[in-house]
Design a protein around this motif. Structure first.
Motif, PDB file in Angstrom:
ATOM      1  N   ARG A  61      39.080 -43.030  38.044  1.00  0.00           N
ATOM      2  CA  ARG A  61      40.368 -43.296  37.255  1.00  0.00           C
ATOM      3  C   ARG A  61      40.560 -41.746  37.804  1.00  0.00           C
ATOM      4  N   ALA A  62      39.880 -40.700  37.671  1.00  0.00           N
ATOM      5  CA  ALA A  62      39.558 -39.398  37.857  1.00  0.00           C
ATOM      6  C   ALA A  62      40.122 -39.335  38.685  1.00  0.00           C
ATOM      7  N   SER A  63      39.255 -39.388  39.801  1.00  0.00           N
ATOM      8  CA  SER A  63      39.543 -39.308  41.333  1.00  0.00           C
ATOM      9  C   SER A  63      40.932 -40.074  41.527  1.00  0.00           C
ATOM     10  N   THR A  64      41.134 -41.109  41.104  1.00  0.00           N
ATOM     11  CA  THR A  64      42.393 -41.593  41.827  1.00  0.00           C
ATOM     12  C   THR A  64      43.946 -40.113  40.831  1.00  0.00           C
ATOM     13  N   TRP A  65      43.375 -39.531  39.890  1.00  0.00           N
ATOM     14  CA  TRP A  65      44.599 -38.653  39.531  1.00  0.00           C
ATOM     15  C   TRP A  65      44.121 -37.469  39.668  1.00  0.00           C
ATOM     16  N   ILE A  66      43.220 -37.125  40.054  1.00  0.00           N
ATOM     17  CA  ILE A  66      42.984 -35.692  41.173  1.00  0.00           C
ATOM     18  C   ILE A  66      44.088 -35.954  42.214  1.00  0.00           C
ATOM     19  N   ALA A  67      43.985 -36.992  43.196  1.00  0.00           N
ATOM     20  CA  ALA A  67      44.399 -36.553  44.550  1.00  0.00           C
ATOM     21  C   ALA A  67      45.681 -37.289  44.429  1.00  0.00           C
ATOM     22  N   ARG A  68      46.393 -37.885  43.522  1.00  0.00           N
ATOM     23  CA  ARG A  68      48.037 -38.047  43.212  1.00  0.00           C
ATOM     24  C   ARG A  68      48.413 -37.008  42.551  1.00  0.00           C
ATOM     25  N   ASN A  69      48.079 -35.832  41.672  1.00  0.00           N
ATOM     26  CA  ASN A  69      48.388 -35.470  41.391  1.00  0.00           C
ATOM     27  C   ASN A  69      47.859 -34.060  42.046  1.00  0.00           C
ATOM     28  N   HIS A  70      47.784 -33.618  43.802  1.00  0.00           N
ATOM     29  CA  HIS A  70      47.026 -33.376  44.588  1.00  0.00           C
ATOM     30  C   HIS A  70      46.871 -31.459  43.872  1.00  0.00           C
ATOM     31  N   VAL A  71      45.724 -32.101  43.179  1.00  0.00           N
ATOM     32  CA  VAL A  71      44.442 -30.918  42.688  1.00  0.00           C
ATOM     33  C   VAL A  71      44.136 -30.368  43.187  1.00  0.00           C
ATOM     34  N   LEU A  72      43.417 -31.069  44.583  1.00  0.00           N
ATOM     35  CA  LEU A  72      42.598 -30.056  45.582  1.00  0.00           C
ATOM     36  C   LEU A  72      43.566 -29.250  46.468  1.00  0.00           C
ATOM     37  N   SER A  73      44.622 -30.612  46.869  1.00  0.00           N
ATOM     38  CA  SER A  73      44.626 -30.241  48.181  1.00  0.00           C
ATOM     39  C   SER A  73      45.783 -28.918  48.517  1.00  0.00           C
ATOM     40  N   GLY A  74      45.838 -28.002  46.892  1.00  0.00           N
ATOM     41  CA  GLY A  74      46.611 -26.549  48.045  1.00  0.00           C
ATOM     42  C   GLY A  74      44.932 -25.838  47.938  1.00  0.00           C
ATOM     43  N   GLN A  75      43.901 -25.840  47.144  1.00  0.00           N
ATOM     44  CA  GLN A  75      42.645 -25.288  47.253  1.00  0.00           C
ATOM     45  C   GLN A  75      41.950 -25.286  48.230  1.00  0.00           C
ATOM     46  N   MET A  76      41.773 -26.828  48.121  1.00  0.00           N
ATOM     47  CA  MET A  76      40.383 -27.434  48.981  1.00  0.00           C
ATOM     48  C   MET A  76      40.820 -28.521  49.758  1.00  0.00           C
ATOM     49  N   PRO A  77      41.920 -28.580  51.014  1.00  0.00           N
ATOM     50  CA  PRO A  77      41.784 -29.651  51.196  1.00  0.00           C
ATOM     51  C   PRO A  77      41.317 -30.364  52.388  1.00  0.00           C
ATOM     52  N   LYS A  78      40.350 -30.271  52.067  1.00  0.00           N
ATOM     53  CA  LYS A  78      38.986 -30.874  53.169  1.00  0.00           C
ATOM     54  C   LYS A  78      38.553 -32.304  51.333  1.00  0.00           C
ATOM     55  N   HIS A  79      38.247 -31.209  50.832  1.00  0.00           N
ATOM     56  CA  HIS A  79      37.849 -32.186  49.463  1.00  0.00           C
ATOM     57  C   HIS A  79      39.274 -33.355  49.251  1.00  0.00           C
ATOM     58  N   HIS A  80      40.567 -32.471  48.866  1.00  0.00           N
ATOM     59  CA  HIS A  80      41.386 -33.271  48.895  1.00  0.00           C
ATOM     60  C   HIS A  80      41.150 -34.514  50.050  1.00  0.00           C
ATOM     61  N   LEU A  81      40.927 -34.659  51.477  1.00  0.00           N
ATOM     62  CA  LEU A  81      41.083 -35.243  52.099  1.00  0.00           C
ATOM     63  C   LEU A  81      40.674 -36.398  51.925  1.00  0.00           C
ATOM     64  N   SER A  82      38.639 -36.577  52.082  1.00  0.00           N
ATOM     65  CA  SER A  82      37.579 -36.828  51.382  1.00  0.00           C
ATOM     66  C   SER A  82      37.849 -37.591  50.642  1.00  0.00           C
ATOM     67  N   LEU A  83      38.246 -37.075  49.070  1.00  0.00           N
ATOM     68  CA  LEU A  83      38.855 -38.139  48.452  1.00  0.00           C
ATOM     69  C   LEU A  83      39.832 -39.246  48.630  1.00  0.00           C
ATOM     70  N   VAL A  84      40.145 -39.305  49.327  1.00  0.00           N
ATOM     71  CA  VAL A  84      41.761 -39.634  49.387  1.00  0.00           C
ATOM     72  C   VAL A  84      41.363 -39.971  50.320  1.00  0.00           C
ATOM     73  N   ARG A  85      40.202 -40.669  51.442  1.00  0.00           N
ATOM     74  CA  ARG A  85      39.495 -41.731  52.285  1.00  0.00           C
ATOM     75  C   ARG A  85      38.168 -42.315  51.346  1.00  0.00           C
ATOM     76  N   TRP A  86      37.870 -41.488  50.321  1.00  0.00           N
ATOM     77  CA  TRP A  86      36.735 -42.547  49.112  1.00  0.00           C
ATOM     78  C   TRP A  86      37.593 -43.445  48.656  1.00  0.00           C
ATOM     79  N   LEU A  87      38.494 -43.164  47.899  1.00  0.00           N
ATOM     80  CA  LEU A  87      39.931 -43.574  47.053  1.00  0.00           C
ATOM     81  C   LEU A  87      39.590 -44.806  47.993  1.00  0.00           C
ATOM     82  N   PHE A  88      40.331 -44.657  49.284  1.00  0.00           N
ATOM     83  CA  PHE A  88      41.190 -45.795  50.685  1.00  0.00           C
ATOM     84  C   PHE A  88      40.190 -46.517  50.190  1.00  0.00           C
ATOM     85  N   GLU A  89      38.717 -46.280  51.513  1.00  0.00           N
ATOM     86  CA  GLU A  89      37.812 -47.500  51.139  1.00  0.00           C
ATOM     87  C   GLU A  89      37.266 -47.724  50.121  1.00  0.00           C
TER      88      GLU A  89
END
Length: 148
Positions: A61-89
């Protein structure tokens, strides 16, 4: 959020899907529990539940919120992409949401594969070629494995 908040979320994203809350840096955890590091109110209870009880549902739940709100995509884009991959899988993100989640706020320190995913996602959204973009992006995302 300050840099320590970003660092804590990044560590949770990095270790959570692959490890456990016990693998997080003890210093960050101590500072979180003492209130020195604050997280967005929308995810604070889920993060606390994950950290204290290893509640993977709360992490999702927290990870989905973090991804949907792009919390890490500006500061840590690699982490954001990894998170989206994990959520999608794990079925926590719908295929139709991928392009919006992968069109990053920042193209800052990304490897070549991550940069291609972000640029293709943004291009597909801008040009309205959603299905074509998804057909390109999905296998790239599933093969993506950045060094964090």
């Amino acid at each position: 959020m300050d840099s320590d908040s970003y660092a804590l979320l990044a560590r949770i994203v990095e270790t959570g899907p692959l490890g456990s809350a016990g693998e997080l840096a003890p210093g960050l955890l101590d500072r979180y529990w003492s209130g020195e590091i604050s997280l967005p109110l929308a995810i604070d209870a889920d993060i606390a539940s994950y950290l204290s009880q290893n509640d993977l549902g709360a992490l999702a739940r927290a990870s989905t919120w973090i991804a949907r709100n792009h919390v890490l995509s500006g500061q840590m884009p690699k982490h954001h992409l990894s998170l989206v991959r994990w959520l999608f899988e794990n079925g926590d993100v719908d295929r139709l949401d991928l392009l919006g989640l992968l069109a990053l706020l920042s193209l800052g320190p990304l490897d070549q594969a991550g940069l291609e995913i972000a640029l293709l996602s943004r291009e597909a959204l801008d040009e309205g070629r959603l299905e074509e973009g998804l057909n390109l992006i999905e296998p790239m995302l599933l093969a993506y494995s950045p060094s964090l």
